[in-house]
Design a protein around this motif. Sequence first.
Motif: not given
Length: 130
Positions: A15, A17, A29-31, A72, A76
Motif C-alpha cells: 500500500s 498513500t 488516498i491509500r491504494l 478508493t 479500484r
Amino acid sequence: MCQLFIDADSELWSSKTRSLRIDGMATSIRLEQFFWDLLEEIALRDDLSVGQLITRLYLESLDADHDVGNFTSFLRVCCSRYLSLAADGALNRNDSQPLNQLDAPPLLAGENQRTQQRRSSHSLPRNKLQ
C-alpha cells in the motif's frame, strides 16, 4: 493456479498513500501499488497527472450523483474495469488514443452484455458456492 498469483512481485500489493488536493481540499488516498500503476497508465492516455485524473473522476462522480463515500473502492473498480475492457478487446492498452475520445455508450453497452453473459454462464447452484 495459485503460483500465478502468489509468485507475483510483492511490491504490487504494498500500500502507498499519496496526498493530493481535490477541489481545493487536501486529502490522501491509500491504494496498492498495482492500482497506482494503472491510474498512471490511464492518466497518461489523456495527458493528465494522476492527481488530475483522480480529481476529474471525483468531480464527475459528484456531477453524476454517485455516492463517493468509498472513493478508493471506486478507483479500484475503475482500474479493474479498464483492464476488463482491455481483456475483452474493447480497448487497447497500448493505444495512445485518449480515453475521453472513445465513444463510451457502445463500450458500456458491450461491457454490460458481456457481464450478463458471464454471470449467466458462471452461475452455480447456491450449495456449490459454500
